[in-house]
Design an enzyme around this catalytic site. Structure first.
Site, PDB file in Angstrom:
ATOM      1  N   ASP A 222       6.034   3.072  -4.675  1.00 22.97           N
ATOM      2  CA  ASP A 222       6.817   4.294  -4.593  1.00 22.97           C
ATOM      3  C   ASP A 222       8.195   4.004  -3.988  1.00 22.97           C
ATOM      4  OD1 ASP A 222       6.794   7.264  -4.814  1.00 22.97           O
ATOM      5  OD2 ASP A 222       7.049   7.167  -2.641  1.00 22.97           O
ATOM      6  N   GLU A 272      -0.220 -15.736  -4.320  1.00 19.59           N
ATOM      7  CA  GLU A 272      -1.258 -16.417  -3.536  1.00 19.59           C
ATOM      8  C   GLU A 272      -2.643 -16.005  -4.020  1.00 19.59           C
ATOM      9  OE1 GLU A 272      -3.106 -15.753   0.894  1.00 19.59           O
ATOM     10  OE2 GLU A 272      -0.917 -15.677   0.705  1.00 19.59           O
TER      11      GLU A 272
END
Length: 560
Positions: A222, A272
């Site tokens: 957002d 990752e």
């Protein structure tokens, strides 16, 4: 249905998509309005889980869930009080885990809506800030400042909130005296984080890992052009611009250069997790910036994977306007190595049937025809696409909600109905002839949190599935074709020579798409029967307010 579905051979077979997000179609689930499993009139996570087979049948690749975190619901969850839990209104973490597991079994990705620009005024850290002294570490997590004037009774600067009124509210200090002011670019119940404080970045790193550890596939971010404010918080030359346009246009409050470091950090966290199991995690940002070139800066190879391209949504229904924004997006955004993320609607916008209608009222045949054509255009464009719930039903905006049921903070702050968002958030109709139209599970007397108009019976899901001419079948057939076309995410397009008011292009895989923005029929760019069209489309003719797809080897096409 106005289509002739091709075989895999006709569209060069299926393609192995390594980067699933590049051409994914994601369905936005506004949780409180999707499906209610408890009978309290508010949709919930169990309702979303119950609706997953419907979404699988529609053919979407994933879902984006609106915020379901603990919240006082001043802005329906975009005021987050706890980023690592589920509000009891929507369920609990066990139900969330079950939803993710069920989606995984069905091959549906799950994206969460994360709100890093601001939190709730009931967040524990903000409560600490209110109790603390000016200049304290607790207040440094937010934007607290002394007021102007001899008694500090004027806001620290002249900025206005996106939701109307000043972007600052004054607090009462512990001793009862009027005190400092805090910044909120939205509602007063949504204080802005101070991202220049390293504690904030560290906390959001923890939040991302909490949800990634629960198996999600990524985040919708957002206000992704927000977070950082100008370090000196100076006055704006046009302080009411954000409220007037309902867009992030104040250059002092949005699109600061430091925000790109946040997205590099978040991208590294996602990479990752991807490296652990080979399952790509996605970051898609709500990026509202002035130009496609600035937009492209957010989707560089080490930042966000994608960012919503809103220019298509805001373009007027004109061939030249659509061509301009599509060309700019393909040049500036696709040129970064990302793909364009196309949208026609979301939970903040007037629904397309109404937006394209003349006049903009429910039941506008012209608006419906244009919305169907726009859907085929969006699904034909190279890149990814996001569909707001109910668009696949052809739902119109509910324009006549009475004042006493409106919940949008924009209405509460301004008293104006001009830009309220409740009309696109009315709960979905699933079945039956009267409200709640199957929205509430097993409780026919329950009242949805926003009233559904009687005419929603025409748009109920059960009717849509039974009618092969419905919006739902148009979307489903378009999605099936997309799944078989080989160059969606990686594709290019060439504009074709076409009559005035007609937009036509051919993609690298040979898919031709043409849209007649006018009302009179014209000749089609391809002579054969379309693979798919938004309305009746005889061979060689493209009726007004209609879009169609063909496959071509390119030999008979003339490039504009």
């Amino acid at each position: 249905m106005h289509n002739c579905c091709p075989s895999q051979r006709q569209v060069n077979g299926l393609v192995n998509r390594h980067h699933w997000w590049r051409d994914a179609v994601i369905y936005q689930v506004y949780v409180r309005s999707f499906l209610d499993s408890t009978g309290d009139g508010v949709g919930d996570l169990a309702g979303v889980r119950a609706g997953l087979p419907y979404l699988k049948k529609l053919g979407v690749d994933g879902i984006w869930l609106s915020p379901f975190y603990p919240s006082p619901q001043h802005d329906h969850g975009y005021d987050v009080a706890d980023y690592c839990d589920v509000d009891p209104l929507f369920g609990d973490l066990a139900e969330f885990d079950l939803l993710v597991a069920t989606a995984r079994q069905l091959g549906i990705k799950v994206l969460l809506d994360i709100v890093p620009n601001h939190c709730s005024s009931e967040h524990p850290w903000f409560a600490q800030a209110l109790a603390a002294e000016p200049g304290s570490a607790a207040r440094a997590r937010f934007h607290f400042a002394d007021g102007r004037g001899a008694d500090g009774s004027e806001p620290p600067n002249n900025w206005h909130s996106m939701f109307g009124g000043p972007a600052w509210s004054r607090v009462t200090e512990a001793d009862g005296r009027p005190g400092q002011w805090y910044l909120h670019m939205f509602a007063p119940e949504q204080p802005d984080w101070n991202w220049r404080n390293p504690e904030i970045g560290a906390e959001f790193d923890r939040i991302l890992r909490f949800w990634l550890d629960r198996g999600i596939d990524g985040f919708r971010i957002d206000v992704a052009a927000g977070l950082y404010k100008h370090p000196e918080l100076p006055d704006s030359d046009d302080p009411e611009a954000d409220a007037r346009t309902r867009d992030s246009v104040n250059p002092l409050a949005w699109n600061q250069p430091e925000v790109h470091e946040v997205w590099r950090q978040w991208r590294s966290i996602c990479e990752e997790y991807t490296a652990r199991d080979g399952r790509e995690r996605l970051l898609v940002g709500e990026v509202s910036v002035p130009t496609a070139r600035e937009h492209a800066l957010y989707v560089r190879s080490d930042e966000l994977h994608q960012a919503f391209f809103f220019d298509l949504l805001s373009a007027p229904w004109e061939a030249d306007a659509f061509r301009k924004v599509i060309s700019e997006a393909m040049q500036d955004i696709a040129g970064t190595g990302s793909t364009v993320t196309w949208v026609l609607n979301n939970h903040d916008q007037v629904r397309t049937v109404t937006r394209y209608g003349e006049p903009a009222t429910e039941g506008s045949g012209l608006g419906a025809a244009r919305a169907r054509a726009a859907a085929l255009l969006m699904l034909a464009l190279p890149g990814a696409a996001y569909i707001y719930q109910g668009e696949e039903l052809g739902l119109p905006e509910v324009v006549d909600l009475p004042d006493d049921v409106l919940t949008d903070p924009i209405f509460r702050r301004t008293g104006s109905r001009a830009r309220i968002r409740d009309g696109c958030r009315v709960p979905l109709p699933w079945s039956g002839q009267a409200s709640p139209f199957g929205f509430t599970s097993g409780v026919e007397s329950a009242k949805p949190w926003l009233p559904q108009p009687d005419y929603f019976a025409e748009y109920a899901t059960d009717r849509a599935l039974a009618d092969t001419r419905s919006f739902w079948h148009l979307y489903r057939d378009g999605l099936q074709l997309r799944s078989a076309l080989p160059q969606l995410g990686e594709g290019t397009l060439r504009w074709l020579d076409s009559p005035p008011g007609v937009l036509a292009f051919v993609r690298g895989d040979g898919l031709v798409c043409a849209v007649n923005f006018g009302t009179a029929p014209t000749s089609a760019p391809v002579s054969g029967t379309p693979l798919l069209s938004s309305g009746p489309c005889p061979a060689g003719v493209l009726p007004g307010s209609t879009a169609a797809w063909w496959m071509s080897d390119g030999t008979e096409l003339t490039t504009a």
